[in-house]
Scaffold this motif. Sequence first.
Motif, mmCIF file in Angstrom:
data_model
loop_
_atom_site.group_PDB
_atom_site.id
_atom_site.type_symbol
_atom_site.label_atom_id
_atom_site.label_comp_id
_atom_site.label_asym_id
_atom_site.label_seq_id
_atom_site.Cartn_x
_atom_site.Cartn_y
_atom_site.Cartn_z
ATOM 1 N N LEU A 39 59.227 60.330 53.626
ATOM 2 C CA LEU A 39 58.544 61.587 53.312
ATOM 3 C C LEU A 39 57.145 61.598 53.923
ATOM 4 C CD1 LEU A 39 58.806 64.253 51.696
ATOM 5 C CD2 LEU A 39 57.606 63.115 49.858
ATOM 6 N N LEU A 40 56.487 60.433 53.841
ATOM 7 C CA LEU A 40 55.137 60.342 54.406
ATOM 8 C C LEU A 40 55.170 60.601 55.908
ATOM 9 C CD1 LEU A 40 53.721 57.251 52.464
ATOM 10 C CD2 LEU A 40 53.070 59.642 52.181
ATOM 11 N N ILE A 41 56.184 60.034 56.578
ATOM 12 C CA ILE A 41 56.311 60.240 58.030
ATOM 13 C C ILE A 41 56.579 61.717 58.315
ATOM 14 C CG2 ILE A 41 57.740 59.694 60.059
ATOM 15 C CD1 ILE A 41 58.169 56.888 58.745
ATOM 16 N N LEU A 42 57.477 62.304 57.497
ATOM 17 C CA LEU A 42 57.820 63.712 57.670
ATOM 18 C C LEU A 42 56.579 64.591 57.492
ATOM 19 C CD1 LEU A 42 60.576 65.239 58.099
ATOM 20 C CD2 LEU A 42 60.420 65.845 55.707
ATOM 21 N N LEU A 43 55.793 64.252 56.442
ATOM 22 C CA LEU A 43 54.571 65.022 56.180
ATOM 23 C C LEU A 43 53.599 64.904 57.351
ATOM 24 C CD1 LEU A 43 53.679 64.481 52.428
ATOM 25 C CD2 LEU A 43 53.990 66.641 53.589
ATOM 26 N N SER A 44 53.483 63.692 57.859
ATOM 27 C CA SER A 44 52.565 63.471 58.986
ATOM 28 C C SER A 44 52.966 64.323 60.179
ATOM 29 C CB SER A 44 52.576 62.000 59.410
ATOM 30 O OG SER A 44 52.318 61.208 58.306
ATOM 31 N N VAL A 45 54.291 64.316 60.445
ATOM 32 C CA VAL A 45 54.781 65.063 61.608
ATOM 33 C C VAL A 45 54.648 66.571 61.383
ATOM 34 C CG1 VAL A 45 56.826 65.529 63.017
ATOM 35 C CG2 VAL A 45 56.318 63.194 62.297
ATOM 36 N N MET A 46 55.020 67.013 60.181
ATOM 37 C CA MET A 46 55.091 68.454 59.914
ATOM 38 C C MET A 46 53.748 69.070 59.507
ATOM 39 S SD MET A 46 58.405 69.027 60.282
ATOM 40 C CE MET A 46 58.950 70.444 59.378
ATOM 41 N N VAL A 47 52.850 68.253 58.928
ATOM 42 C CA VAL A 47 51.602 68.823 58.425
ATOM 43 C C VAL A 47 50.383 68.311 59.203
ATOM 44 C CG1 VAL A 47 50.114 69.101 56.406
ATOM 45 C CG2 VAL A 47 52.591 69.121 56.123
ATOM 46 N N LEU A 48 50.263 67.001 59.216
ATOM 47 C CA LEU A 48 49.038 66.437 59.806
ATOM 48 C C LEU A 48 48.943 66.725 61.300
ATOM 49 C CD1 LEU A 48 48.718 63.037 57.912
ATOM 50 C CD2 LEU A 48 47.478 65.168 57.519
ATOM 51 N N TYR A 49 50.072 66.580 61.998
ATOM 52 C CA TYR A 49 50.037 66.816 63.450
ATOM 53 C C TYR A 49 49.682 68.274 63.764
ATOM 54 C CZ TYR A 49 51.512 67.586 68.223
ATOM 55 O OH TYR A 49 51.529 67.976 69.530
ATOM 56 N N PRO A 50 50.375 69.264 63.154
ATOM 57 C CA PRO A 50 49.991 70.665 63.431
ATOM 58 C C PRO A 50 48.545 70.953 63.050
ATOM 59 C CG PRO A 50 52.070 70.606 62.253
ATOM 60 C CD PRO A 50 51.544 69.213 62.261
ATOM 61 N N PHE A 51 48.114 70.350 61.925
ATOM 62 C CA PHE A 51 46.737 70.581 61.490
ATOM 63 C C PHE A 51 45.746 70.040 62.537
ATOM 64 C CE2 PHE A 51 42.916 69.327 59.009
ATOM 65 C CZ PHE A 51 42.557 70.590 58.580
ATOM 66 N N GLY A 52 46.016 68.821 62.983
ATOM 67 C CA GLY A 52 45.141 68.216 64.005
ATOM 68 C C GLY A 52 45.193 69.010 65.311
ATOM 69 N N TYR A 53 46.406 69.474 65.625
ATOM 70 C CA TYR A 53 46.571 70.207 66.877
ATOM 71 C C TYR A 53 45.836 71.544 66.829
ATOM 72 C CZ TYR A 53 48.796 71.959 71.127
ATOM 73 O OH TYR A 53 49.009 72.447 72.390
ATOM 74 N N SER A 54 45.883 72.210 65.637
ATOM 75 C CA SER A 54 45.164 73.487 65.554
ATOM 76 C C SER A 54 43.657 73.267 65.598
ATOM 77 C CB SER A 54 45.592 74.287 64.318
ATOM 78 O OG SER A 54 45.263 73.578 63.162
ATOM 79 N N LEU A 55 43.201 72.124 65.047
ATOM 80 C CA LEU A 55 41.774 71.784 65.164
ATOM 81 C C LEU A 55 41.399 71.657 66.644
ATOM 82 C CD1 LEU A 55 40.984 69.066 62.451
ATOM 83 C CD2 LEU A 55 39.899 71.298 62.693
ATOM 84 N N HIS A 56 42.275 70.970 67.376
ATOM 85 C CA HIS A 56 42.056 70.771 68.810
ATOM 86 C C HIS A 56 42.054 72.124 69.541
ATOM 87 C CE1 HIS A 56 42.603 69.403 72.922
ATOM 88 N NE2 HIS A 56 43.771 70.011 72.983
ATOM 89 N N LEU A 57 43.051 72.956 69.207
ATOM 90 C CA LEU A 57 43.158 74.274 69.849
ATOM 91 C C LEU A 57 41.910 75.114 69.615
ATOM 92 C CD1 LEU A 57 46.831 75.465 69.180
ATOM 93 C CD2 LEU A 57 45.809 74.948 71.389
ATOM 94 N N ALA A 58 41.386 75.012 68.376
ATOM 95 C CA ALA A 58 40.239 75.847 67.997
ATOM 96 C C ALA A 58 38.993 75.536 68.821
ATOM 97 C CB ALA A 58 39.952 75.679 66.512
ATOM 98 N N THR A 59 39.031 74.401 69.502
ATOM 99 C CA THR A 59 37.840 74.033 70.281
ATOM 100 C C THR A 59 38.000 74.365 71.772
ATOM 101 O OG1 THR A 59 38.712 71.818 70.596
ATOM 102 C CG2 THR A 59 37.231 72.135 68.723
ATOM 103 N N LEU A 60 39.089 75.050 72.096
ATOM 104 C CA LEU A 60 39.326 75.377 73.510
ATOM 105 C C LEU A 60 39.003 76.842 73.796
ATOM 106 C CD1 LEU A 60 42.764 73.554 74.010
ATOM 107 C CD2 LEU A 60 40.477 72.683 74.534
ATOM 108 N N ASN A 61 38.871 77.156 75.101
ATOM 109 C CA ASN A 61 38.646 78.561 75.465
ATOM 110 C C ASN A 61 39.979 79.317 75.502
ATOM 111 O OD1 ASN A 61 39.802 77.517 77.723
ATOM 112 N ND2 ASN A 61 38.397 78.480 79.182
ATOM 113 N N LYS A 62 39.933 80.606 75.766
ATOM 114 C CA LYS A 62 41.121 81.449 75.649
ATOM 115 C C LYS A 62 42.292 80.944 76.506
ATOM 116 C CE LYS A 62 42.681 86.225 75.772
ATOM 117 N NZ LYS A 62 42.336 87.605 76.006
#
Lengths: 310, 364
Positions: A39-62
């Motif tokens: 479950l922890l692995i699933l959570l990491s893949v499904m929650v933490l990764y998208p969350f980190g990725y959106s943080l990354h996206l938010a710092t990029l230009n259009k």
Amino acid sequence: MADAVMTGHKYVTPTRKRSGFRKMMERKSTIAFLMALPLLILLSVMVLYPFGYSLHLATLNKSMTRFVGFGNFAFLFKRETFWLVVQQSCIFAITAVVFKALIGFIVAHFVHNIPNKGQRKWRGMLLVPWVIPPAMSTLAWLWLFDPSYSAFNWLLSFVGIGPIPWTGDAYWARFSVILVNVWYGAPFFLIMYLASLKSVPEQLYEAAAIDGANWWQRIWFVTLPMMRNIISITVLFSLIVTFANFDIVRILTAGGPIDKTHVFATWAFWVGIQSGDIPLGATVSLFMFPILAVCAVFILRDIHRRGNEA
Amino acid sequence: MAQVSLRKVVKRYESIQVVHGIDLDIADSEFVVLVGPSGCGKSTTLRMIAGLEEISDGEISVDGDVVNDVPPKDRDMAMVFQNYALYPHMTVYENMSFGLRLKKFPKEEIKRRVAEAARILDIEDLLERKPRQLSGGQRQRVAMGRAIVRNPKVFLFDEPLSNLDAKLRVQMRTEIKRVHQKVKTTTVYVTHDQVEAMTLADRVVVMNKGIIEQIGAPNFLYHSPATRFVAGFIGSPAMNFIPCKLEAAGDGLTMRLDKVSFAIPAERVARYKAFAGKDLTFGIRPEHLTDAHPNGTKNVAQFDAAIEVVEPMGHETMVFFTVNGAEVCARVDPNSGAKTGSPLKMAIQLDHMHLIDNSSGKVL
């Protein structure tokens, strides 16, 4: 004797290591951790990764080619629509949750007072809005609110009211999305409060009645304090879900008229997907996180402080 | 303080009647205990007095005013529940003062009353605690405190000691009696424990299957039970019941128990004469069935018993044997030499005997 000990010691050491590992594997906490690991692995893949990725996206230009730091955030702060969305999201979530909790509480009381025989079918019927996929039920509501063929307007015409622009006017559109959200979410509160009501010992009410409490005082001094934890949890949970609501607003008004019903999720979708500015959409969606985190901290802290008072 | 009267009170749950028209008068300051086995209607009766159950028929009055339709909050009664029913989210002080706060008593008065009740019950150190931080006995005291502070007309106790261990139960029993002697509030107390009933009550009301079997002072009920049920319910170990036949013997009567027969004491002959020739039940308490002494007194009948079980208790020994198919318990001297499998000469004190009519269950 000493030799024997030494010899014993020599051979015992590796065995001890093995038994230490085995002991660790046999420890309940280790077993629990290993069982929770998928479950922890699933959570990491499904929650933490998208969350980190959106943080990354938010710092990029259009065009997602250049790092702009907090540029997207600074840009949003200057946009009037953003503040409108913040305001609307708060109004939408708070109003809807308050009404859902209130209606859930009142109806739970009615259902609780129905004799056990008939209670089951009422519980089943009242849960229907919650079990229908919201996209489907919102379509039905959309027809009920239709500018030309609204069933509500037809009914209201008999008492000389209307026609009401359910989704065409900013205030009525806000009212409509909140109404549908309340209709959809109140059964969740109902079922949680009903379960909680059933767990309040009848003797507390009897003791209160003998102590001189009237109906309202029994609710205020017995029911509400006994249900406080469940009320907090349901409100928090519903606040998170309602704040992040997408389908109802998207189907009913698509954020209109003129952005007057947009909430974070629908506006993020509009900005990111429909307007093609994914980094800015990610930035909008990230704004929900701190608001909800603050709510969660306050509510959970209150629950933890009270602990189990039973 | 108040007088409570029940007149032909009936309780029905749909078609099932659980209380069958009981009459009871409770005097001012009296401590009345309703006792009986599970399902006899004693708790239902108490709850009807409290107003927690509607009365199907009859009348309950307090100080002459009929309260059938008066809600519990207006009856000015306080109740102590079996599982205490303390409000878990309130402190002991808040629990005790709740009733007074609802009635908008001045803060100083509330403080004074709670302090007084806490002093009587010795719980002054617990006022700031929550119920979950209290032991069973402490919770029980708080529940009593909540009742005392209101200074109600009537105290109602619904099996308040059932959840306590044996030692604490004895301690709290004394505590309840002490509190009643101090505050002298009219009290109705429900229990299934006849020892509690005997030790606490001014009067005991023995209930069975929704009716009152007998009302009386504890000693009166013990020595003069009106029915077989009361005779068997009051007293521990219970009264022995042995099938017997009453036979005429000249001017007197004899009672035949299987192979042995005893002459009925002369002063009882007139009372039993009408039942000569009938099969009855002979009732005798274990303490009136002892090992025989050589210089036996008047109205003592002796017989040989084959002892089956011996239970030494220290200050006395209980022996068990069979008479006429009934198991009989007797209290003998620890030095009587009672041994399992050996015969022992027993003595029945016939002055304390009871004869019970098998058909009506009444003690003759």
